[in-house]
Design a protein around this motif. Structure first.
Motif, short mmCIF file in Angstrom:
data_model
loop_
_atom_site.label_atom_id
_atom_site.label_comp_id
_atom_site.label_asym_id
_atom_site.label_seq_id
_atom_site.Cartn_x
_atom_site.Cartn_y
_atom_site.Cartn_z
N SER A 112 0.85 -1.19 0.05
CA SER A 112 -0.03 -0.03 0.21
C SER A 112 0.91 1.41 -0.23
N GLN A 113 2.17 1.16 0.17
CA GLN A 113 3.05 2.29 0.25
C GLN A 113 3.91 2.48 -1.04
N GLN A 114 3.44 1.70 -1.78
CA GLN A 114 4.30 1.70 -3.33
C GLN A 114 4.51 3.06 -3.66
N ASN A 115 3.49 3.94 -3.76
CA ASN A 115 3.49 5.33 -4.38
C ASN A 115 4.24 6.41 -3.58
N VAL A 116 4.15 6.07 -2.20
CA VAL A 116 4.66 7.21 -1.35
C VAL A 116 5.99 6.73 -0.63
N LEU A 117 6.48 5.79 -0.89
CA LEU A 117 7.86 5.29 -0.36
C LEU A 117 8.81 6.32 -0.73
N PRO A 118 9.03 6.86 -1.99
CA PRO A 118 9.98 7.78 -2.29
C PRO A 118 10.06 9.08 -1.47
N GLN A 168 12.79 -1.43 0.09
CA GLN A 168 12.20 -1.71 -1.01
C GLN A 168 10.66 -2.14 -0.76
N ILE A 169 9.84 -1.89 -1.45
CA ILE A 169 8.30 -2.55 -1.16
C ILE A 169 8.55 -4.04 -1.38
N ASN A 170 7.93 -4.90 -0.38
CA ASN A 170 7.86 -6.06 -0.43
C ASN A 170 6.60 -6.76 -0.17
N VAL A 171 5.94 -7.56 -1.01
CA VAL A 171 4.62 -7.72 -0.75
C VAL A 171 4.35 -9.33 -0.99
N GLY A 172 5.55 -10.23 -0.81
CA GLY A 172 5.49 -11.43 -0.70
C GLY A 172 6.65 -12.13 -0.53
N GLY A 173 6.78 -13.37 -0.49
CA GLY A 173 7.93 -14.13 -0.04
C GLY A 173 8.18 -14.50 1.34
N GLY A 174 7.65 -13.99 2.31
CA GLY A 174 7.92 -14.21 3.73
C GLY A 174 9.25 -14.19 4.16
#
Length: 358
Positions: A112-118, A168-174
């Protein structure tokens, strides 16, 4: 010349005595003979060291007027402390602007923070550069489907900035590894989970903040949504309180993200109320900045001003039992509409259980 028999006997005795003395005298290479008193009895019965636990409660707080401006020049006579409805006598009271500061920067790197992380990276790095001094320390943690230590304690803002840039954005992988901040990511079981926000605060409080002394504060950059934590929000708040750490939350909600999933902004996330509770209970604040860079800069400035305009009051509670119970606090200061910002309570833990006490 012949010696008289009696003199011969005396001479033989004298020679024998000298020979015996020579045999008993230590050689230069021999080990020295100790003349110290025997300590065997003392070693078998060690002296008991008396340890005294002093139950001193220390509170950091800020005071605002009714317009929100900080009030910097109050005295002990201006303020009062009530614990579980019982008035307490303030022993020490100081305005603290220059005590060492320990900061924990907590960066939400979920989808959910993909666009605001920078924006978070740029503004957060600028804040750390301004506030961090040589005697201060900070560490950086990211949280998403796992909790990761991006930068351990440092007084160098450039290292925090580098850690921010590497987030970095992390949405999976555990994540595998040993649980605990600084020992690898918190492992997730089964399917990848969403945002381990409460786990991050809990782990950072126990593994990083609890052993530190002085002023301590977390700064959370997040939309406040937790998904999949093994700990509840009450666990996270309790851990922060026991670590005597203030929590500030910059609530960052990406309107584009939520509208893209068919949610209105007010319905797209429910993190605001949870984050307000977390901040209020620990003596911090939640500041809603949306996805506005200017608002975020202003919020960081407010936090910096508050951390540099704090009071420290200490007292010995009338209830001197160190039984681990939770004690409610109410701090007030005289003045037209003055509002005190401090934690809502503390846990009465002795130094044998918590080396930093309260």
């Amino acid at each position: 010349m012949r010696l008289h028999p009696s003199l011969l006997v005396l001479l033989l005795i004298a020679v024998t005595s000298l020979a015996l003395s020579a045999q008993e005298a230590p050689s230069p290479d021999a080990s020295p003979v100790s003349t110290a008193p025997d300590t065997t009895a003392r070693e078998n019965n060690p002296v008991t060291t008396l340890k005294v636990n002093v139950n001193l409660v220390s509170l950091y707080f800020t005071v605002h007027d009714k317009r929100g401006a900080l009030i910097p020049n109050l005295t002990k006579d201006d303020c009062s402390i009530v614990e579980d409805k019982e008035p307490q006598k303030i022993k020490n009271f100081n305005a603290e602007t220059d005590l060492p500061l320990t900061l924990g920067i907590m960066l939400d790197t979920s989808g959910s923070q993909q666009n605001v992380l920078p924006m978070e990276q740029q503004t957060g790095s600028a804040f750390v550069k301004r506030i961090l001094r040589s005697k201060d320390e900070a560490f950086l943690v990211s949280f998403d489907v796992q909790v990761s230590l991006l930068q351990d304690f440092t007084s160098n803002p450039r290292l925090i900035e580098r850690g921010m840039d590497e987030a970095q954005i992390n949405v999976g992988g555990g994540g595998g590894g040993v649980p605990g901040i600084g020992q690898g990511p918190v492992p997730v079981q089964g399917a990848p989970k969403g945002t381990l926000l409460y786990d991050a605060v809990y782990e950072a409080s126990n593994d990083k903040m609890r052993t530190e002394t002085g002023r301590k504060a977390f700064i959370l950059l997040t939309d406040g949504e937790d998904q999949g934590s093994t700990h509840k929000i009450t666990d996270a708040i309790e851990a922060a309180q026991k670590a005597n750490a203030i929590i500030y939350v910059l609530l960052i909600a990406d309107r584009g993200f939520y509208s893209g999933y068919g949610y209105g902004l007010s319905l797209g996330y429910t993190g605001a109320s949870a984050m307000k509770k977390m901040a209020d209970e620990t003596g911090g604040r939640m500041i809603d900045v949306g996805n506005n860079g200017k608002k975020m800069e202003a919020a960081f400035q407010q936090i910096e001003d508050e951390l540099r305009t704090q009071y420290l009051a200490s007292y010995t509670p009338t209830n001197n039992k160190l039984d681990g119970s939770y004690r409610k606090l109410d701090v007030s200061c005289k003045g037209d509409g003055l509002k005190v910002q401090t934690r809502k309570g503390y846990y009465a833990i002795g130094s044998t259980e918590d080396s930093q006490g309260q």
